[in-house]
Write an enzyme that holds these catalytic residues in place. Sequence first.
Site, short mmCIF file in Angstrom:
data_model
loop_
_atom_site.label_atom_id
_atom_site.label_comp_id
_atom_site.label_asym_id
_atom_site.label_seq_id
_atom_site.Cartn_x
_atom_site.Cartn_y
_atom_site.Cartn_z
N GLY A 54 0.83 -1.20 0.00
CA GLY A 54 0.00 0.00 0.00
C GLY A 54 0.86 1.25 0.00
N GLY B 23 -1.41 7.47 0.98
CA GLY B 23 -1.76 7.58 2.39
C GLY B 23 -0.66 7.18 3.36
N ILE B 24 -1.01 6.30 4.31
CA ILE B 24 -0.10 5.91 5.38
C ILE B 24 1.12 5.18 4.81
CG2 ILE B 24 0.10 4.37 7.39
CD1 ILE B 24 -2.96 4.98 7.89
N ASP C 156 2.17 -2.13 -4.48
CA ASP C 156 0.82 -1.57 -4.59
C ASP C 156 0.22 -2.01 -5.93
OD1 ASP C 156 -1.51 0.27 -4.44
OD2 ASP C 156 -0.35 1.25 -2.86
N ASP D 202 -1.62 -7.35 -7.04
CA ASP D 202 -2.97 -7.27 -6.47
C ASP D 202 -3.07 -8.30 -5.34
OD1 ASP D 202 -5.60 -7.37 -5.77
OD2 ASP D 202 -6.38 -7.54 -7.83
N GLY E 229 -4.76 -1.79 2.23
CA GLY E 229 -6.11 -2.08 2.70
C GLY E 229 -7.16 -1.32 1.94
N SER F 108 -6.74 -1.22 12.72
CA SER F 108 -7.57 -0.01 12.80
C SER F 108 -8.28 0.03 14.13
CB SER F 108 -8.63 -0.03 11.69
OG SER F 108 -9.54 1.03 11.87
N TYR G 100 -15.54 -4.19 7.24
CA TYR G 100 -14.22 -3.59 7.50
C TYR G 100 -13.75 -3.90 8.93
CZ TYR G 100 -10.56 -0.01 7.89
OH TYR G 100 -9.37 0.65 8.08
N LYS H 184 -10.46 -6.23 10.40
CA LYS H 184 -9.41 -5.70 11.29
C LYS H 184 -9.42 -6.44 12.63
CE LYS H 184 -7.89 -2.55 8.36
NZ LYS H 184 -6.55 -2.59 7.75
#
Length: 258
Positions: A9, A13-14, A33, A42, A72, A112, A152, A156
């Site tokens: 990822g 973002g993060i 990614d 993927d 994610g 999360s 979601y 997590k």
Amino acid sequence: MTRTYVITGAASGIGAATAALLAGQGHRVIGVDLHDADITADLTTHEGRAALVSHVTELSGGRIDAVVANAGLATESTATVAVNYFGALATLEGLRPLLSGSDAPRAVATASMASLFPVDDELVDACLAHDEPAALHRAQQLIDAGQGGLIYGSTKRALVRWIRRNAATPEWAGAGIPLNAVAPGIIRTPMTDSFTATEESSKAILEMVPMPLNGIAEPAVVANLLGYLTSVENSHLCGQIVFVDGGSDVVIRGDSTF
Ligand SMILES: NC(=O)c1ccc[n+]([C@@H]2O[C@H](COP(=O)([O-])OP(=O)(O)OC[C@H]3O[C@@H](n4cnc5c(N)ncnc54)[C@H](O)[C@@H]3O)[C@@H](O)[C@H]2O)c1
């Protein structure tokens, strides 16, 4: 000391903030990614997960120092189950052998604070049983029943349970690898664009995810913690789910943990 990090990822973002932080410290980062990464894979598919391992092996020469399983999705879809849980496990387990050549091997996943939300037990159990077809089937049933919002948090919850169950085993602690997770609150990334775009939407999301300490955070906040958890200095954190959430865990769980 220059270390080699694999971050999934990493394009956004993060993950992107973590890649920038570590690269800025002079480390080598192998980003993974769907696009804009050293390795395009993927992680919802068996082929993508196999490609991740083979390409990291090739690019690293078979030796890495740390894995950040961060990719994610937060959509109401079966893909969210495939990447958030099964993709994360494939990343951690698939790359674990490459950590054996490191003097200070480290592994971390991005979970999360949503792991504290109500979950679907059947979906969590199917994940932990490592039954991907059953988990995807259950996710589809939830979507069809208008309960896709449980997906979601369930992915997590399963992920943090897996971390807790595995961190102290011979494969991880016994091999000298601290295995931990971060549990962010609301972080300003493309994933949360729709929640953080306006003052009104931000207020609404903060009612669901209370963040009395400094409110919605920038991705660099989580990146700094991921940087520590994968650093040489982190020799003894084992199976910890570190909430970096401005206080939502404290507000939601209160006394129930201790
Ligand atoms: N943003 C938040 O508020 C927040 C809060 C808690 C946890 N998280 C978690 O943090 C992690 C990073 O999210 P983010 O906020 O940076 O979101 P993001 O959308 O900015 O980044 C996620 C990255 O994962 C990649 N990805 C998605 N599916 C993939 C797949 N099948 N294969 C490979 N890569 C894939 C995307 O292409 C994207 O680059 C996620 O695991 C997310 O669940 C985010």
